[in-house]
Design a protein around this motif. Sequence first.
Motif, PDB file in Angstrom:
ATOM      1  N   ARG A 189       0.827  -1.210   0.000  1.00 38.78           N
ATOM      2  CA  ARG A 189       0.000   0.000   0.000  1.00 38.78           C
ATOM      3  C   ARG A 189       0.864   1.264   0.000  1.00 38.78           C
ATOM      4  NH1 ARG A 189      -4.425  -1.039   4.603  1.00 38.78           N
ATOM      5  NH2 ARG A 189      -2.679  -2.132   5.571  1.00 38.78           N
ATOM      6  N   THR A 242      -7.678  -2.401   9.801  1.00 37.15           N
ATOM      7  CA  THR A 242      -8.210  -2.014  11.119  1.00 37.15           C
ATOM      8  C   THR A 242      -9.713  -2.248  11.208  1.00 37.15           C
ATOM      9  OG1 THR A 242      -8.699   0.250  10.415  1.00 37.15           O
ATOM     10  CG2 THR A 242      -6.483  -0.177  11.291  1.00 37.15           C
ATOM     11  N   ASP A 275     -14.088  -5.692  -0.163  1.00 36.53           N
ATOM     12  CA  ASP A 275     -12.884  -4.857  -0.227  1.00 36.53           C
ATOM     13  C   ASP A 275     -11.673  -5.778  -0.341  1.00 36.53           C
ATOM     14  OD1 ASP A 275     -11.415  -2.549  -0.329  1.00 36.53           O
ATOM     15  OD2 ASP A 275     -11.919  -1.859   1.684  1.00 36.53           O
ATOM     16  N   ASP A 276     -10.594  -5.303  -0.924  1.00 34.78           N
ATOM     17  CA  ASP A 276      -9.446  -6.206  -1.096  1.00 34.78           C
ATOM     18  C   ASP A 276      -8.758  -6.514   0.231  1.00 34.78           C
ATOM     19  OD1 ASP A 276      -8.435  -3.574  -0.957  1.00 34.78           O
ATOM     20  OD2 ASP A 276      -6.670  -4.063  -2.161  1.00 34.78           O
ATOM     21  N   THR A 335     -12.840   0.964   7.608  1.00 29.90           N
ATOM     22  CA  THR A 335     -13.564   1.169   6.352  1.00 29.90           C
ATOM     23  C   THR A 335     -14.857   0.364   6.338  1.00 29.90           C
ATOM     24  OG1 THR A 335     -11.497   1.544   5.180  1.00 29.90           O
ATOM     25  CG2 THR A 335     -13.398   0.918   3.838  1.00 29.90           C
TER      26      THR A 335
HETATM   27  C1  R5P Z   1      -7.512   0.706   0.847  1.00 28.15           C
HETATM   28  O1  R5P Z   1      -7.548   1.367  -0.181  1.00 28.15           O
HETATM   29  C2  R5P Z   1      -7.954  -0.713   0.875  1.00 28.15           C
HETATM   30  O2  R5P Z   1      -8.646  -1.074  -0.275  1.00 28.15           O
HETATM   31  C3  R5P Z   1      -8.816  -1.001   2.102  1.00 28.15           C
HETATM   32  O3  R5P Z   1     -10.011  -0.250   1.980  1.00 28.15           O
HETATM   33  C4  R5P Z   1      -8.121  -0.599   3.362  1.00 28.15           C
HETATM   34  O4  R5P Z   1      -6.857  -1.178   3.407  1.00 28.15           O
HETATM   35  C5  R5P Z   1      -8.924  -1.034   4.576  1.00 28.15           C
HETATM   36  O5  R5P Z   1      -8.251  -0.608   5.709  1.00 28.15           O
HETATM   37  P1  R5P Z   1      -8.989  -0.511   7.100  1.00 28.15           P
HETATM   38  O6  R5P Z   1      -9.612  -1.827   7.390  1.00 28.15           O
HETATM   39  O7  R5P Z   1      -7.877  -0.170   8.060  1.00 28.15           O
HETATM   40  O8  R5P Z   1      -9.986   0.582   7.029  1.00 28.15           O
END
Ligand code: R5P
Length: 280
Positions: A89, A215, A210-211, A218
């Motif tokens: 990332r 945490t 989501d990929d 999102t």
């Molecule tokens: C970011 O662009 C990825 O696609 C995921 O949305 C992100 O890594 C999710 O992270 P978290 O669970 O911390 O919100």
Amino acid sequence: MIVPGSTSQSLAASLAERIGKPLTPASYERFPDGEQIVSVPRFESDHAIVIAATLDDSSWVELLQLQDAVREAGATTITTVLPYMGYARQDEAFKSGQPVSARAMAQAISTGTDRVVVVNPHEQTITDFFTVPVAVADASEMLADPLPRLTEPLFLAPDSSATTLAEEIRDAYGDGTADHCEKHRNRETGAVDVTPAETSVTGRDVVLVDDIIATGSTMSKTISALNGANRIFALTIHPLLVGNALTKLKRAGVSQVVGTDTVECAVSDVTVAAAVERTL
Ligand code: R5P
């Protein structure tokens, strides 16, 4: 010969079964000063498949050591499989003076292998950072397999970058519509805001896609924006589930979280072995 890192034992076993190659168990130790060391027994094969998710700094060191150790143990060619590529990332320098970490890691891996396979990288562009041939294993459609029968399914991405993934899973499921929300992440604080999609969710089963779930911010913020939805499922390729992520999702009201074995954990219900096999 397949040589798993400590992070990818289960996936390596599934792959070994699929392709009919033996597993070589590496061993992992630490010196008194804390430095780690892997050992690989000599084997009668000139090709080695090293498979290891790089979830943290320790697993990065382990992977580089495994690549070197398999050559010492007799391999003349190596394929390195990255089920989950950490640091991917960080695919640009976010501030002046910061590294493009994905490039640094890709170059380090390239020095110890003849070929790389990456499972669903966060951005396809990171494959350009490797200096050896790279193949991408796509496990998207497999995520539809554990879904039960759904009512008026909506496959929803938290932001536009995951829309293709949502559409692929919808196509694999064979019914429903796909849409995406709008996400804004504050880069200083990490806080996430999600603006819901315009598509109505009332009475529908919503499959969030989501990929990566890291945490869980999102996904949990997106779930909170789904007023009136029937059941909510959260699907991800890479279930990192850092800290209290699973608790956040449960508290937000998710019915089921489904991930793959690119990150081996309690929700790794889907194996990506078949997707990796297609690239070998
Ligand atoms: C970011 O662009 C990825 O696609 C995921 O949305 C992100 O890594 C999710 O992270 P978290 O669970 O911390 O919100």
